[in-house]
Design a protein around this motif. Structure first.
Motif: not given
Ligand code: NAD
Length: 253
Positions: A192-197, A201-205
């Motif tokens: 998910t961190e890769v998808s957020a990047a 977006r930040s991971l939280e967003e």
């Protein structure tokens, strides 16, 4: 110490995220767990954590798309635990890109782990399960199997995993082996961190935006997925095979 139920489970991709959660929960339910991952450090750490919590686990370092490594994995697990009763094909990763930008390597490498890896692992353990007339195989799919943009390699791989599940269930039904799939929705992990990047977006967003789209109003957890895996591998779940269960906080499929 947890009470051992005498069943051995292999969890591929057990060194991180959903696989680590499944490994820990199955160990606490009494299974002997082989934590298989191509990352030696994380596989070792997860196995150590299981043992520290009173469970039984061994790490195995292997790339599931490598035939020799898969054979060696099965040999190591049999040496230590004698039987292999449950296989959870969870190893996976995404290499997202628009189809026009996607490289052939991005296509091949994703298929190799999700599809070839699941096939190789099943082929290596199914004869052992067949000999004992009992086995449970759970393949981790994704709601992306139903279609998703800018990840045609991953979507095709997961749709393939679901077809593979149904076809393997038919071939193995008379051997006492069930084959099912669990399709998670959004579960915060390294993936998910890769998808957020990628979404900028930040991971939280990213997670807040995802949660807003989910009927249950939250993202999932490895526990949510482990819960579904436990349903499929139960001792008396022999009449449930060839199914896909989406665990995504809302209806899918
Ligand atoms: P993760 O990156 O946290 O863990 C995946 C693990 O698989 C890693 O430890 C990695 O080293 C291992 N792995 C990858 N390729 C491998 C290979 N060829 N051989 C051995 N090990 C390998 O990711 P995760 O989110 O926990 O993903 C686990 C599974 O769940 C994947 O199949 C993924 O497609 C699926 N999934 C995840 C989500 C999500 O939102 N996180 C949603 C749906 C499905």
């Amino acid at each position: 110490m947890f009470e051992l139920i005498g069943r051995t489970v292999i969890v591929t991709g057990g060194g991180s995220g959903i696989g680590a959660g499944i490994a820990a929960e199955l160990a606490s339910a009494g299974y002997q767990v082989a934590v298989v991952d191509r990352n030696a450090e994380t596989a070792g750490r997860v196995a150590e954590q299981v043992v520290a919590a009173g469970g039984t686990a061994m790490p195995v370092v292997a790339d599931v798309s490598d035939v020799a490594a898969v054979a060696d994995t099965v040999a190591q697990v049999r040496d230590r635990f004698r039987t292999i009763d449950v296989l959870v094909n969870n190893a996976g990763f995404a290499r997202d890109n628009h189809i026009l930008e996607m490289t052939i390597e991005d296509w091949d490498t994703v298929q190799a782990t999700h599809l070839r890896g699941s096939f190789l692992m099943l082929k290596a353990v199914a004869p052992l399960m067949s000999a004992q007339r009992w086995g449970r195989i759970v393949n981790i799919s994704s709601i992306s199997a139903l279609g998703d943009s800018e990840r045609v390699n991953y979507v095709a791989a997961k749709a393939g995993v679901e077809g593979f599940t149904r076809a393997a269930a038919l071939d193995l039904a008379h051997h006492g082996i069930t084959v099912n799939a669990v399709g998670p929705g959004v579960i915060p992990t390294a993936m998910t961190e890769v998808s957020a990047a990628r979404a900028g977006r930040s991971l939280e967003e990213h997670l807040a935006a995802q949660a807003a789209q989910i009927p249950c109003g939250r993202v999932g957890s490895p526990h949510d997925v482990a819960r579904a895996v436990q349903f499929f591998i139960a001792e008396d779940a022999d009449f449930i095979t060839g199914q896909v269960l989406y665990v995504s906080g809302g209806p899918h499929g």
